[in-house]
Motif scaffolding. Structure first.
Motif, PDB file in Angstrom:
ATOM      1  N   UNK A  39       0.781  -1.196  -0.102  1.00 20.36           N
ATOM      2  CA  UNK A  39      -0.157  -0.056   0.111  1.00 20.36           C
ATOM      3  C   UNK A  39       0.893   1.378  -0.077  1.00 20.36           C
ATOM      4  N   UNK A  40       2.347   1.041   0.508  1.00 18.39           N
ATOM      5  CA  UNK A  40       3.086   2.409   0.596  1.00 18.39           C
ATOM      6  C   UNK A  40       2.431   3.421   1.793  1.00 18.39           C
ATOM      7  N   UNK A  41       1.365   2.977   2.484  1.00 18.08           N
ATOM      8  CA  UNK A  41       1.196   3.497   3.714  1.00 18.08           C
ATOM      9  C   UNK A  41       1.303   3.050   4.973  1.00 18.08           C
ATOM     10  N   UNK A  42       1.909   1.756   5.066  1.00 20.80           N
ATOM     11  CA  UNK A  42       2.165   1.123   6.337  1.00 20.80           C
ATOM     12  C   UNK A  42       0.893   0.380   6.938  1.00 20.80           C
ATOM     13  N   UNK A  43       0.051   0.287   5.947  1.00 19.47           N
ATOM     14  CA  UNK A  43      -1.407  -0.274   6.367  1.00 19.47           C
ATOM     15  C   UNK A  43      -1.609  -1.839   6.165  1.00 19.47           C
ATOM     16  N   UNK A  44      -0.987  -2.281   5.099  1.00 15.63           N
ATOM     17  CA  UNK A  44      -1.070  -3.752   4.841  1.00 15.63           C
ATOM     18  C   UNK A  44      -0.124  -4.611   5.455  1.00 15.63           C
ATOM     19  N   UNK A  45       0.976  -4.457   5.697  1.00 10.96           N
ATOM     20  CA  UNK A  45       1.772  -5.142   6.452  1.00 10.96           C
ATOM     21  C   UNK A  45       2.817  -5.937   5.723  1.00 10.96           C
ATOM     22  N   UNK A  46       2.823  -5.842   4.204  1.00 11.89           N
ATOM     23  CA  UNK A  46       3.606  -6.768   3.377  1.00 11.89           C
ATOM     24  C   UNK A  46       4.957  -6.220   3.259  1.00 11.89           C
ATOM     25  N   UNK A  47       5.436  -5.276   3.764  1.00 13.64           N
ATOM     26  CA  UNK A  47       6.812  -4.565   3.707  1.00 13.64           C
ATOM     27  C   UNK A  47       7.364  -4.718   5.144  1.00 13.64           C
ATOM     28  N   UNK A  48       6.784  -5.567   6.019  1.00 18.73           N
ATOM     29  CA  UNK A  48       7.279  -5.684   7.506  1.00 18.73           C
ATOM     30  C   UNK A  48       8.558  -6.428   7.579  1.00 18.73           C
ATOM     31  N   UNK A  49       9.488  -5.758   8.333  1.00 18.04           N
ATOM     32  CA  UNK A  49      10.757  -6.153   8.783  1.00 18.04           C
ATOM     33  C   UNK A  49      11.030  -6.051  10.175  1.00 18.04           C
ATOM     34  N   UNK A  50      12.034  -6.505  10.686  1.00 20.75           N
ATOM     35  CA  UNK A  50      12.362  -6.146  12.097  1.00 20.75           C
ATOM     36  C   UNK A  50      13.360  -5.306  12.318  1.00 20.75           C
ATOM     37  N   UNK A  51      13.168  -4.259  13.076  1.00 23.12           N
ATOM     38  CA  UNK A  51      14.039  -3.400  13.407  1.00 23.12           C
ATOM     39  C   UNK A  51      14.278  -3.541  14.976  1.00 23.12           C
ATOM     40  N   UNK A  52      15.812  -4.212  15.290  1.00 25.46           N
ATOM     41  CA  UNK A  52      15.912  -4.570  16.405  1.00 25.46           C
ATOM     42  C   UNK A  52      15.100  -5.556  17.363  1.00 25.46           C
ATOM     43  N   UNK A  53      14.617  -6.375  16.442  1.00 26.80           N
ATOM     44  CA  UNK A  53      13.510  -7.467  16.843  1.00 26.80           C
ATOM     45  C   UNK A  53      12.146  -7.131  16.838  1.00 26.80           C
ATOM     46  N   UNK A  54      11.759  -5.748  16.778  1.00 33.31           N
ATOM     47  CA  UNK A  54      10.429  -5.162  16.663  1.00 33.31           C
ATOM     48  C   UNK A  54      10.127  -5.080  15.066  1.00 33.31           C
ATOM     49  N   UNK A  55       8.675  -5.552  14.951  1.00 37.33           N
ATOM     50  CA  UNK A  55       8.012  -5.355  13.636  1.00 37.33           C
ATOM     51  C   UNK A  55       7.947  -4.147  13.187  1.00 37.33           C
ATOM     52  N   UNK A  56       8.384  -3.803  12.051  1.00 36.44           N
ATOM     53  CA  UNK A  56       8.227  -2.169  11.469  1.00 36.44           C
ATOM     54  C   UNK A  56       7.727  -2.321  10.065  1.00 36.44           C
ATOM     55  N   UNK A  57       6.798  -1.470   9.561  1.00 39.79           N
ATOM     56  CA  UNK A  57       6.434  -1.356   8.073  1.00 39.79           C
ATOM     57  C   UNK A  57       7.417  -0.423   7.531  1.00 39.79           C
ATOM     58  N   UNK A  58       8.394  -0.845   6.864  1.00 46.62           N
ATOM     59  CA  UNK A  58       9.441  -0.441   6.166  1.00 46.62           C
ATOM     60  C   UNK A  58       9.031   0.619   5.072  1.00 46.62           C
ATOM     61  N   UNK A  59       7.861   0.383   4.487  1.00 44.58           N
ATOM     62  CA  UNK A  59       7.468   1.529   3.572  1.00 44.58           C
ATOM     63  C   UNK A  59       7.466   2.951   4.181  1.00 44.58           C
ATOM     64  N   UNK A  60       7.206   3.105   5.536  1.00 46.48           N
ATOM     65  CA  UNK A  60       6.788   4.549   6.022  1.00 46.48           C
ATOM     66  C   UNK A  60       8.078   4.682   6.920  1.00 46.48           C
ATOM     67  N   UNK A  61       9.108   3.827   7.011  1.00 48.23           N
ATOM     68  CA  UNK A  61      10.187   4.169   7.882  1.00 48.23           C
ATOM     69  C   UNK A  61      11.300   4.827   7.002  1.00 48.23           C
ATOM     70  N   UNK A  62      11.781   6.033   7.302  1.00 40.29           N
ATOM     71  CA  UNK A  62      12.881   6.697   6.643  1.00 40.29           C
ATOM     72  C   UNK A  62      14.035   5.700   6.655  1.00 40.29           C
TER      73      UNK A  62
END
Length: 157
Positions: A39-62
């Motif tokens: 989605x490019x908006x951090x709403x669908x979750x398909x871009x999820x990665x772990x940042x220091x072990x915490x799930x994050x939506x990478x499309x909205x993380x600079x």
């Protein structure tokens, strides 16, 4: 902007424009295809990665916003020959149809099980409620998470 990241255990240096998203950096600069653009908006979750072990939506993380942190993508979990227990559980439960949501579901599950090793079905549903599955394999996904919890428990001392 120049900064460093640990991606799947490897130190990397980057020089990218300030507005570059972590998803763009991972896919275009690192060649990692696990995280998907949805989605490019951090709403669908398909871009999820772990940042220091915490799930994050990478499309909205600079990308520069996570400088110096540890990023784990789907590719950093396991291999084809030795999949991560969560990946194996999703395979065993036949939880994927089109596979587009799979990255986000797997990464969110890894984060959940790190915090809550034996989640209730209600906790699993709450955790994955912001990850969209277009194919409707929700029951198989819920089964996969419960299988993964059992597999991960077997791996703990």
């Amino acid at each position: 902007m120049t900064f460093a990241l640990q991606i799947n255990g490897s130190a990397r240096q980057f020089d990218t424009p300030r507005e570059t998203s972590l998803l763009h950096l991972l896919r275009n600069d690192c060649g990692l295809n696990g995280p998907k653009y949805g989605c490019g908006l951090g709403q669908c979750g398909s871009c999820t990665v772990l940042v220091d072990g915490v799930a994050a939506r990478s499309c909205v993380v600079p990308a520069h916003g996570v400088a110096g942190r540890h990023i784990t993508t789907l590719e950093g979990l396991g291999t084809r020959a030795a999949p991560h227990p969560v990946q194996q559980a999703f395979i065993d439960a036949q939880a994927a149809q089109c596979g587009y949501c799979l990255n986000g579901m797997v990464m969110a599950t890894v984060a959940l099980l790190a915090r809550v090793p034996d989640p209730t079905p209600k906790q699993v549903r709450a955790e994955l409620s912001h990850n969209l599955c277009r194919c409707g394999t929700h029951l198989e996904i819920l089964d996969a998470v419960q299988r993964a919890a059992r597999l991960c428990a077997e791996d703990r001392p």
